[in-house]
Scaffold this active site. Structure first.
Site, PDB file in Angstrom:
ATOM      1  N   ASN A  76       0.868  -1.183   0.000  1.00 35.00           N
ATOM      2  CA  ASN A  76       0.000   0.000   0.000  1.00 35.00           C
ATOM      3  C   ASN A  76       0.901   1.229   0.000  1.00 35.00           C
ATOM      4  OD1 ASN A  76      -1.839   2.013   0.438  1.00 35.00           O
ATOM      5  ND2 ASN A  76      -2.273   1.451   2.571  1.00 35.00           N
ATOM      6  N   LYS A  80       0.041   4.287  -0.438  1.00 34.75           N
ATOM      7  CA  LYS A  80      -0.619   5.504   0.051  1.00 34.75           C
ATOM      8  C   LYS A  80      -0.359   6.653  -0.935  1.00 34.75           C
ATOM      9  CE  LYS A  80       0.055   3.571   4.587  1.00 34.75           C
ATOM     10  NZ  LYS A  80       0.068   3.748   6.015  1.00 34.75           N
ATOM     11  N   HIS A 119      -9.478   1.200   4.820  1.00 33.06           N
ATOM     12  CA  HIS A 119      -8.205   1.451   5.498  1.00 33.06           C
ATOM     13  C   HIS A 119      -8.437   2.465   6.619  1.00 33.06           C
ATOM     14  CE1 HIS A 119      -4.111   2.749   6.267  1.00 33.06           C
ATOM     15  NE2 HIS A 119      -3.728   1.622   5.696  1.00 33.06           N
ATOM     16  N   GLU A 163      -5.303  -4.527  10.735  1.00 24.92           N
ATOM     17  CA  GLU A 163      -4.267  -3.514  10.882  1.00 24.92           C
ATOM     18  C   GLU A 163      -4.527  -2.699  12.158  1.00 24.92           C
ATOM     19  OE1 GLU A 163      -2.328  -2.495   6.872  1.00 24.92           O
ATOM     20  OE2 GLU A 163      -4.091  -1.248   7.078  1.00 24.92           O
ATOM     21  N   GLY A 185       2.625   2.582  10.576  1.00 27.11           N
ATOM     22  CA  GLY A 185       3.581   3.671  10.365  1.00 27.11           C
ATOM     23  C   GLY A 185       4.287   4.129  11.628  1.00 27.11           C
ATOM     24  N   SER A 231       3.550  -1.843  10.361  1.00 29.59           N
ATOM     25  CA  SER A 231       5.003  -1.870  10.538  1.00 29.59           C
ATOM     26  C   SER A 231       5.626  -3.241  10.265  1.00 29.59           C
ATOM     27  CB  SER A 231       5.385  -1.357  11.927  1.00 29.59           C
ATOM     28  OG  SER A 231       4.948  -0.011  12.089  1.00 29.59           O
TER      29      SER A 231
HETATM   30  C1  PEP Z   1      -0.750   0.361   6.083  1.00 25.75           C
HETATM   31  O1  PEP Z   1      -1.078   1.513   6.278  1.00 25.75           O
HETATM   32  O2  PEP Z   1      -1.460  -0.388   5.389  1.00 25.75           O
HETATM   33  C2  PEP Z   1       0.478  -0.122   6.744  1.00 25.75           C
HETATM   34  C3  PEP Z   1       0.482  -1.338   7.155  1.00 25.75           C
HETATM   35  O3  PEP Z   1       1.497   0.778   6.912  1.00 25.75           O
HETATM   36  P1  PEP Z   1       2.941   0.486   7.585  1.00 25.75           P
HETATM   37  O4  PEP Z   1       3.451  -0.816   7.038  1.00 25.75           O
HETATM   38  O5  PEP Z   1       3.795   1.652   7.160  1.00 25.75           O
HETATM   39  O6  PEP Z   1       2.736   0.425   9.060  1.00 25.75           O
END
Ligand code: PEP
Length: 248
Positions: A8, A10, A94, A163, A169, A208
């Site tokens: 993703n 973003k 999301h 998530e 993040g 993460s």
């Molecule tokens: C996301 O937003 O889908 C995500 C998992 O971000 P990150 O891996 O940067 O935590």
């Protein structure tokens, strides 16, 4: 079960940056057969990405969708437009859409319905905030998001992503035990919604994920893949994630 690992991006990467990434990434994963590999660039780069992945084992997802087929909805993108741009999947629900764009369960459900009707695979996201976890509301939130978001939806082409918002993040990953606990809970709800087919629904972990922690998360019984933000922005890092079995 075949794993599913999605990038993703973003609001990152121009058309040319998308092209550079895919030029570097595709050769690194060309021999991978046991993982469904998906990249989700911004809308503006979808069409170029579709050209670059043609004939490869990489698939394309959009990061959002609107539920109407066409009309006066300035700024929105219809399901048919995503198919036309070469998408096979779309990310829906999301936490950043829920948080910054006020998408509630009813909106998420309308989007899932529209995507499925168009024949798109859906990466359906759920997750609790830090405050909800700390006040022992994780299971209540996850149950509500799954049940309301998937109301009236069949399981075909459905992928669920857990998530935890506090892990997105932030560099704070859920421990394998924390992830497995919620994944098993989601599997249980899916079992009630989709008797007989719930075992085949991939449940991804997101928050993460990095090349260093992917193997321990993927070792969990009910973790069937990952949804990756930050660590998916560099071709070598995302390729390491996709090739997590070799990296062990
Ligand atoms: C996301 O937003 O889908 C995500 C998992 O971000 P990150 O891996 O940067 O935590």
């Amino acid at each position: 079960m075949k794993s599913f690992i999605a990038a993703n991006w973003k609001m990152n990467k121009t058309i040319s940056e998308t092209g550079e990434f895919l030029r570097d990434f595709i050769p690194l994963v060309k021999d991978v057969t046991d993982v469904d590999i998906v990249v989700a660039p911004p809308f503006t780069a979808l069409s170029a990405a579709a050209g670059a992945i043609q004939g490869t084992n990489v698939r394309l997802a959009a990061q959002d969708i609107f539920w109407e087929e066409k009309g006066a909805y300035t700024g929105e993108v219809a399901p048919g437009m995503l198919l036309d741009a070469g998408c096979t999947h779309v990310i829906i629900g999301h936490s950043e859409r829920r948080q910054y764009f006020h998408e509630d369960d009813a909106v998420v459900n309308r989007k899932v319905r529209a995507a499925k009707k168009a024949g798109l695979g859906v990466i359906f996201c759920v997750g609790e905030s830090l405050g909800e976890r700390e006040s022992n509301r994780t299971f209540e939130v996850i149950r509500r998001e799954v049940e309301k978001g998937l109301e009236g939806i069949d399981a075909d082409g459905l992928v669920v992503a857990y998530e935890p918002i506090w892990a997105i993040g932030t560099g704070k990953t859920a421990s394998p035990d924390q992830a497995q606990e919620v994944h098993a809970f989601i599997r249980d709800i899916l079992g009630k919604l989709y008797a007989g087919t719930a075992e085949g629904i991939r449940i991804l972990y997101g928050g993460s994920v990095t090349p260093d922690n992917v193997s321990s998360l993927m070792a969990c019984k009910d973790v069937n893949g990952g949804l990756v933000g930050g660590a998916s922005l560099k071709a070598d890092s995302f390729a390491k994630l996709v090739c997590y079995k070799k990296e062990k």
